[in-house]
Design a protein around this motif. Structure first.
Motif, PDB file in Angstrom:
ATOM      1  N   MET A   1     104.701   8.405  94.559  1.00 18.27           N
ATOM      2  CA  MET A   1     103.756   8.290  94.605  1.00 18.27           C
ATOM      3  C   MET A   1     102.752   9.654  93.587  1.00 18.27           C
ATOM      4  O   MET A   1     103.738  10.861  94.786  1.00 18.27           O
ATOM      5  N   ARG A   2     102.266   9.647  92.721  1.00 17.77           N
ATOM      6  CA  ARG A   2     101.051  10.953  92.498  1.00 17.77           C
ATOM      7  C   ARG A   2      99.557  10.613  93.233  1.00 17.77           C
ATOM      8  O   ARG A   2      99.087   9.649  92.890  1.00 17.77           O
ATOM      9  N   PHE A   3      99.127  12.049  93.886  1.00 10.61           N
ATOM     10  CA  PHE A   3      98.037  11.942  94.003  1.00 10.61           C
ATOM     11  C   PHE A   3      97.333  13.247  92.864  1.00 10.61           C
ATOM     12  O   PHE A   3      97.499  13.540  92.844  1.00 10.61           O
ATOM     13  N   LEU A   4      95.854  12.197  92.418  1.00  9.01           N
ATOM     14  CA  LEU A   4      95.564  13.138  91.337  1.00  9.01           C
ATOM     15  C   LEU A   4      94.147  13.725  91.490  1.00  9.01           C
ATOM     16  O   LEU A   4      93.445  11.965  91.627  1.00  9.01           O
ATOM     17  N   GLU A   6      90.230  15.242  89.776  1.00  9.91           N
ATOM     18  CA  GLU A   6      90.583  15.524  88.661  1.00  9.91           C
ATOM     19  C   GLU A   6      88.048  15.837  89.236  1.00  9.91           C
ATOM     20  O   GLU A   6      87.589  15.207  88.702  1.00  9.91           O
ATOM     21  N   PRO A  40      99.281   3.848  94.468  1.00 10.62           N
ATOM     22  CA  PRO A  40      98.922   3.142  93.496  1.00 10.62           C
ATOM     23  C   PRO A  40      97.945   2.235  92.645  1.00 10.62           C
ATOM     24  O   PRO A  40      97.746   0.680  93.432  1.00 10.62           O
ATOM     25  N   TRP A  57      89.793  10.899  91.952  1.00 13.61           N
ATOM     26  CA  TRP A  57      90.914  10.912  92.222  1.00 13.61           C
ATOM     27  C   TRP A  57      91.398   9.502  92.634  1.00 13.61           C
ATOM     28  O   TRP A  57      90.872   8.366  91.718  1.00 13.61           O
ATOM     29  N   ARG A  58      92.437   9.161  91.948  1.00 15.19           N
ATOM     30  CA  ARG A  58      93.820   8.108  92.181  1.00 15.19           C
ATOM     31  C   ARG A  58      95.050   8.149  92.641  1.00 15.19           C
ATOM     32  O   ARG A  58      95.190  10.042  92.244  1.00 15.19           O
ATOM     33  N   VAL A  59      95.855   7.338  92.876  1.00 18.90           N
ATOM     34  CA  VAL A  59      97.274   7.324  93.049  1.00 18.90           C
ATOM     35  C   VAL A  59      97.064   7.104  92.161  1.00 18.90           C
ATOM     36  O   VAL A  59      97.342   6.154  91.653  1.00 18.90           O
ATOM     37  N   VAL A  60      98.819   7.301  91.515  1.00 18.20           N
ATOM     38  CA  VAL A  60      99.602   6.711  90.129  1.00 18.20           C
ATOM     39  C   VAL A  60     101.203   6.416  91.476  1.00 18.20           C
ATOM     40  O   VAL A  60     101.065   7.439  91.741  1.00 18.20           O
ATOM     41  N   SER A  62     104.966   7.457  90.760  1.00 22.24           N
ATOM     42  CA  SER A  62     105.650   8.292  90.871  1.00 22.24           C
ATOM     43  C   SER A  62     105.654   8.427  89.159  1.00 22.24           C
ATOM     44  O   SER A  62     107.258   6.719  88.291  1.00 22.24           O
TER      45      SER A  62
END
Length: 62
Positions: A1-4, A6, A40, A57-60, A62
């Protein structure tokens, strides 16, 4: 997973004020992270100390 995460911080504020606001946002979010599944699709708006939306913020996947 990626944590973003902004955020848009006030350009007119001093570097010290921006750093203080960013620190407050990160502490607040970090204290509440346990309330999210962090899968995600999860995400939410992020607000500053004046309760103005300054990002998200959001989780997407990988």
């Amino acid at each position: 997973m990626r944590f973003l995460l902004e955020l848009t911080l006030d350009d007119k504020a001093t570097a010290e004020d921006r750093a203080g606001e960013l620190g407050r946002i990160l502490r607040y979010w970090g204290g509440n992270v346990r309330h999210y599944t962090l899968e995600p699709g999860d995400g939410a708006a992020v607000h500053d100390s004046a309760y103005q939306e300054v990002g998200n913020w959001r989780v997407v996947a990988s």
